[in-house]
Design an enzyme around this catalytic site. Sequence first.
Site, PDB file in Angstrom:
ATOM      1  N   ASP A 149     -18.569  11.638  -8.404  1.00 34.37           N
ATOM      2  CA  ASP A 149     -19.442  11.782  -9.558  1.00 34.37           C
ATOM      3  C   ASP A 149     -20.531  10.710  -9.422  1.00 34.37           C
ATOM      4  O   ASP A 149     -20.482   9.852  -8.537  1.00 34.37           O
ATOM      5  CB  ASP A 149     -18.635  11.642 -10.865  1.00 34.37           C
ATOM      6  CG  ASP A 149     -19.384  12.271 -12.038  1.00 34.37           C
ATOM      7  OD1 ASP A 149     -18.741  12.591 -13.056  1.00 34.37           O
ATOM      8  OD2 ASP A 149     -20.618  12.454 -11.931  1.00 34.37           O
TER       9      ASP A 149
HETATM   10  C1  GLC Z   1     -22.654  13.084 -14.555  1.00 32.95           C
HETATM   11  C2  GLC Z   1     -21.444  13.905 -14.936  1.00 32.95           C
HETATM   12  C3  GLC Z   1     -21.185  15.065 -14.013  1.00 32.95           C
HETATM   13  C4  GLC Z   1     -22.493  15.601 -13.490  1.00 32.95           C
HETATM   14  C5  GLC Z   1     -23.096  14.527 -12.604  1.00 32.95           C
HETATM   15  C6  GLC Z   1     -24.452  14.956 -12.026  1.00 32.95           C
HETATM   16  O1  GLC Z   1     -22.387  11.723 -14.748  1.00 32.95           O
HETATM   17  O2  GLC Z   1     -20.211  13.199 -15.122  1.00 32.95           O
HETATM   18  O3  GLC Z   1     -20.470  16.048 -14.777  1.00 32.95           O
HETATM   19  O4  GLC Z   1     -22.288  16.785 -12.746  1.00 32.95           O
HETATM   20  O5  GLC Z   1     -23.248  13.293 -13.298  1.00 32.95           O
HETATM   21  O6  GLC Z   1     -25.392  15.079 -13.058  1.00 32.95           O
END
Ligand code: GLC
Length: 738
Positions: free
Chosen positions: A265
Amino acid sequence: MEKEKLKQLLEDMSLEEKAGQMLQLMGAFYQDDVEGILTGPARELGVKAEDIRMAGSILGTYGADALKKIQKEYMERQPHHIPLLFMMDVIHGMKTIFPMPLAQGATFEPELSRKCNEAAAKEAAVSGLHVAFSPMADLVRDARWGRVMESTGEDPYLNSLFTAAEVKGFQGEDIGEPYRVCACIKHFAGYGGAVAGRDYNTVELCEHTFREFYLKAYQAGIDAGAGMVMTSFNTVNGVPATTNRWLMRDVLREEMGFEGVLISDFSAILETVAHGYSENEAKAAEYALNAGVDIDMMTSVYSANLAQLVREGIVEEAVLDEGVMRILELKNRLGLFENPYKDADGEKEKEILLCEEHRKLAREAAGKSFVLLKNDGILPLDMEKKIAFIGPYTDCREMISSWAITGDSGDCVTIREAAEEVFDSSRTVYLAGSPMLGNACELIGFTEKVPEKVTEEDRQRMIREAVEAAKGAEVVVMPMGEHYLQSGEATSRAMLEVPEVQMELFREIARVNENIVVVLFNGRPLDLREISRKAKAVLEVWLPGTEGGHAIVDVLTGKVNPSGKLPMSFPYCVGQVPVSYNEYSTGRPNLPGMKERFKSKYIDIPNAPLYPFGYGLSYTEFEVSPVELNSKELKDDKPVTAKVTVRNTGKAAGTEVVQLYLQDVSASVVRPVKELKSFEKVSLAPGESREVFFTIEEPMLRFLRADGTVGSEEGEFRVWIADSSASGDYQNFFYVKQ
Ligand code: GLC
């Protein structure tokens, strides 16, 4: 490209090139003036010009022409002309925004979500995207956590059906086909169990609960063929998920059979330093790589360290190669080596995004996602009556969620616009009545437009005008609720009320007119005790998406009879969370009607939520007969058939969701008091009845047993077939192994 050529390509790549494939940067790094980027955000991230040249994927940018330009320029500079992957949070729609996922869960119709995601994939693909960071497969029980809106709720079986359907919607049978994108299951794993509902907080789950409740939907998504999984921010057993070898190698890859790309993430690898796990960034790179994380989202931890770690013999190049090969294979499955632009097409974008077909689907999905929580006969509205629409959502377009980041609330149809199409303007008035949020409500750090502040003088004037309008109306419809920025990521709330400024309006209206219909917008279950007490009807509409206004008026006027069922319990109050229907009995269950002290209960509120999982009313009434079983014994080769007769005893055609619940009365580990095992949506005309059959077979009885194996155990079971998790009587049967 054939597998052999991919292997050859990998062999020809330098260490720096390999590490580059494992870096993901924002698209802005390839669009704006590179100098500004290099001295600004890139410098902050420790990203160098060479990193930008070598990165293997981009997130957060879309648009056919923009991405084709980026791809062309990038491939010219990339040493082996390897194409980029373009990824985006397409959570519940691309340009046509469908109901938020928790609302889609309320349809109890996974096939509908498959269609919504199929439409979203088509819009995403022509916009140049290859991967959608969706579906979120996290199980949720705590409404304080703002990301419950991205889940389909508290039940592992329902979540599994939706996750699988949503993956299929994005991917079809082959992501290389036109208008298909790769799905990314997230957040692995257990992110929905954040302690105290506080986002990014520690997760404290015993392995039994983790496996029995939280892992199930991820498994369903993997079995449906998801090409990507995203790590979660939280720790599991005290180790950050993103550097957790047990979780990612033993569980995700070995046990669950995931062979695709594992992406971190956002900055989650770097954050393992802040967790107090990785001593420094080089260690974070080492631990994450050895855990099998293939892509580092938006930090330079991998690009700055991996080549050196291999040269120093701290990580094996073979481990690096394994990750890079998975990335190359994904690009290959998408056909990018043959056509790096896949479906990107500016002309098709204009034709497909927000097309009538998709708007129609969005309207249908929204209408089916609404849950009628209360109705003292005031709905559907009598069109001859004088109606006042009073509430901050009356004229508000912002009914897509904070995760609908590729959508535009300007495309939404407001309630007023939809109402003016069908209501007689001489008998209808529309007012906001109050601001969405009080001036004390601070949405700190948000980049989106937050609601305007209103002076106290203006606020009082709004209420006075609303009260006057209410006095002159026969019915007051109050579109109100959470602002869309009050749910989603980093929006945990310790209180679960509708914004106080709106409740003040509600109380003033209730003083002068008792015929109130609340149309509730929210991203999470809320404390609805006062609203439920004073309103004559409460219609839960969540954040309904682009066609929200039309769908709401369809239901208010009876054109659509609501059929939604709660995918997540609405607590009696915040003190009750986390709460879910599939709890354990305890040794001192406080059964209905008990008046004893030493029972598992509160002394100030009931144990039962205000509205339970699986609950939802209709404009008609349904009767579900007692369960009939064709046998009191279930054997391995002889399933039990359970039957009920469902009758529409009301005056309108409608749809009931008939739900099958089982309880394993005693087993080698304690078992939930109820578990949803199947359901069927039954549409009936007034007076019509239909027999509904459920086959109960041994696989439904399986669970994680005390000895760590998964299987069933002989003994007594109870079966309910009802219109919610809190209704109906049970029959029992015995499972007898052969
Ligand atoms: C965010 C979220 C995730 C998302 C990623 C990219 O922090 O936790 O769900 O897909 O970053 O935006």
